[in-house]
Design a protein around this motif. Structure first.
Motif, PDB file in Angstrom:
ATOM      1  N   LYS A  93      12.563  10.417  26.821  1.00 25.61           N
ATOM      2  CA  LYS A  93      13.791  11.149  27.115  1.00 25.61           C
ATOM      3  C   LYS A  93      14.887  10.169  27.519  1.00 25.61           C
ATOM      4  O   LYS A  93      14.610   9.116  28.113  1.00 25.61           O
ATOM      5  N   GLU A  94      16.120  10.549  27.222  1.00 21.57           N
ATOM      6  CA  GLU A  94      17.281   9.693  27.503  1.00 21.57           C
ATOM      7  C   GLU A  94      17.318   9.255  28.966  1.00 21.57           C
ATOM      8  O   GLU A  94      17.585   8.098  29.273  1.00 21.57           O
ATOM      9  N   SER A 101      15.708   6.601  22.525  1.00 24.21           N
ATOM     10  CA  SER A 101      15.921   7.894  23.173  1.00 24.21           C
ATOM     11  C   SER A 101      15.691   9.027  22.186  1.00 24.21           C
ATOM     12  O   SER A 101      16.153   8.973  21.049  1.00 24.21           O
ATOM     13  N   MET A 102      14.986  10.056  22.634  1.00 22.73           N
ATOM     14  CA  MET A 102      14.815  11.239  21.789  1.00 22.73           C
ATOM     15  C   MET A 102      15.672  12.405  22.290  1.00 22.73           C
ATOM     16  O   MET A 102      15.545  13.534  21.819  1.00 22.73           O
ATOM     17  N   GLY A 103      16.593  12.121  23.232  1.00 20.50           N
ATOM     18  CA  GLY A 103      17.434  13.164  23.822  1.00 20.50           C
ATOM     19  C   GLY A 103      16.826  13.656  25.125  1.00 20.50           C
ATOM     20  O   GLY A 103      15.754  13.202  25.531  1.00 20.50           O
ATOM     21  N   ASN A 104      17.508  14.575  25.784  1.00 20.28           N
ATOM     22  CA  ASN A 104      17.007  15.091  27.062  1.00 20.28           C
ATOM     23  C   ASN A 104      16.467  16.507  26.967  1.00 20.28           C
ATOM     24  O   ASN A 104      15.394  16.798  27.461  1.00 20.28           O
ATOM     25  N   ILE A 159      13.474  14.390  16.541  1.00 24.55           N
ATOM     26  CA  ILE A 159      12.161  13.749  16.559  1.00 24.55           C
ATOM     27  C   ILE A 159      11.695  13.235  15.193  1.00 24.55           C
ATOM     28  O   ILE A 159      11.144  12.141  15.088  1.00 24.55           O
ATOM     29  N   PHE A 160      11.893  13.993  14.119  1.00 25.55           N
ATOM     30  CA  PHE A 160      11.417  13.520  12.815  1.00 25.55           C
ATOM     31  C   PHE A 160      12.183  12.294  12.349  1.00 25.55           C
ATOM     32  O   PHE A 160      11.612  11.377  11.748  1.00 25.55           O
ATOM     33  N   HIS A 161      13.495  12.274  12.624  1.00 23.61           N
ATOM     34  CA  HIS A 161      14.293  11.094  12.262  1.00 23.61           C
ATOM     35  C   HIS A 161      13.813   9.872  13.049  1.00 23.61           C
ATOM     36  O   HIS A 161      13.665   8.782  12.491  1.00 23.61           O
ATOM     37  N   ILE A 162      13.505  10.062  14.331  1.00 22.74           N
ATOM     38  CA  ILE A 162      13.024   8.956  15.160  1.00 22.74           C
ATOM     39  C   ILE A 162      11.668   8.446  14.667  1.00 22.74           C
ATOM     40  O   ILE A 162      11.423   7.237  14.606  1.00 22.74           O
ATOM     41  N   LEU A 163      10.780   9.378  14.282  1.00 24.28           N
ATOM     42  CA  LEU A 163       9.467   8.962  13.775  1.00 24.28           C
ATOM     43  C   LEU A 163       9.610   8.115  12.510  1.00 24.28           C
ATOM     44  O   LEU A 163       8.787   7.233  12.244  1.00 24.28           O
TER      45      LEU A 163
END
Length: 341
Positions: free
Chosen positions: A272-273, A284-287, A296-300
């Protein structure tokens, strides 16, 4: 040669009409929905549908979802629809919900994974809805990604994977939600959630429905088991990197675990941020749960572009939208998951 239609800023009906004609003629089209991008074919054409499995490298016992543009289309493809199912459809269509219904013979068995049921959804995304309308047939469409990889939430993430494998790609920008639809089946007058998504247990309870989670949502399903919904079987949503999913309400314990792994490996932490300040190498995946779902899929996909040995992903509480997030992350990490109390 794949055609590209850019509709990030403006929806162009003539181009959608052309893409709809491609679908009608048995070709493959990648298009945005409010959840993730889909790779679609004429859902009543067995040969066209088989080409989806070939393009994705997807196992044929993994059922597909039929996407419709209006409620009247349901009675063309499904039968024996009961009062509870009708009520669910009236409340939640269009939107990020798939309902499993008994299929009519017009639906090819390749769509349903040889089952006598089929998942049906009406997307609220205007491009998707207009495409189905112009195609004039239900569109069979799983998420647009090579099987096992994270689903595509922007066209740029998946463009290379499908270049020259499909007739057309429609770029509608980032998808709104970021995880696939909630999949349900009504059993014994109760809603069973087979795949969690944006529509949660609380959303169903608000309207007075009885609802339960399927036992397999967080479990590893055997390859020999038949499943009613996509996303329940096989390796899903997974980057190539080794990933470990960790849930703890105590940040000190999470930091200590990362420090322990960093003695032997180069570690990237996805968290989390508000917790990025605790880690040297982090994404960071946001809060909020909504931000995490969207990202999440873009981060993966992004972690595969890094040179880390291990990716430690912070989990969330398994409630509300967190159930959908944890369902995807547990599978993304190949069930490599620990909870630290």
């Amino acid at each position: 040669m794949t055609k590209y239609f850019d509709m990030k800023n403006e929806i162009k009906e003539e181009e959608i009409k052309e893409a709809g004609k491609m679908i009608k003629n048995g070709e493959l089209v990648i298009f945005p929905t409010e959840t993730v991008y889909g790779i679609g074919a004429n859902g009543l054409n067995s040969n066209a549908v088989r080409n989806i499995f070939i393009a994705k490298g997807r196992a044929q016992d993994n059922p597909l979802i039929l996407h419709i543009s209006d409620i009247d289309m349901i009675d063309d493809i499904a039968t024996d629809i009961n009062e509870i199912e009708r009520k669910i459809i009236d409340i939640f269509f269009p939107g990020p919900l798939t309902i499993i219904l008994k299929k009519k013979d017009i639906v090819p068995s390749v769509v349903s994974g040889e089952l006598d049921t089929v998942g049906i959804r009406m997307p609220s995304n205007k491009i998707a809805n207009t495409l189905i309308k112009f195609a004039g047939v239900p569109i069979a469409a799983p998420s647009a990604n090579i099987s096992g990889k994270p689903s595509g939430t922007t066209l740029n993430d998946i463009k290379e994977e499908f270049d020259n494998k499909v007739s057309c790609m429609i770029d509608g920008g980032d998808t709104l939600i970021g995880v696939e639809s909630t999949v349900i089946r009504v059993m014994d007058n109760k809603i069973r959630i087979l795949r969690p998504g944006k529509i949660t247990i609380d959303d169903f309870k608000f309207y007075g429905f009885e609802v339960e989670l399927d036992n397999n949502i967080f479990k590893e399903v055997s390859k020999n088991d038949r499943v009613l919904s996509p996303g329940m079987k096989y390796r899903h949503y997974a980057p190539q990197k080794e990933c470990l999913l960790v849930y703890s309400e105590d940040i000190t314990k999470l930091v200590n675990l990362v420090n322990k792994y960093e003695k032997d490996k180069k570690v990237l932490v996805v968290c989390k941020e508000n917790k990025t300040k605790y880690f040297k190498n982090r994404l960071s995946m946001g809060n909020t749960l909504e931000e995490i779902t969207h990202n999440i899929f873009h981060i993966l996909r992004e972690v595969d572009k890094t040179n880390f040995d291990l990716v430690i992903i912070e989990g969330v509480k398994k409630e509300g939208l967190g159930i959908a997030i944890m369902n995807r992350l547990i599978r993304a990490c190949s069930h490599n998951y620990i909870e630290i109390k």
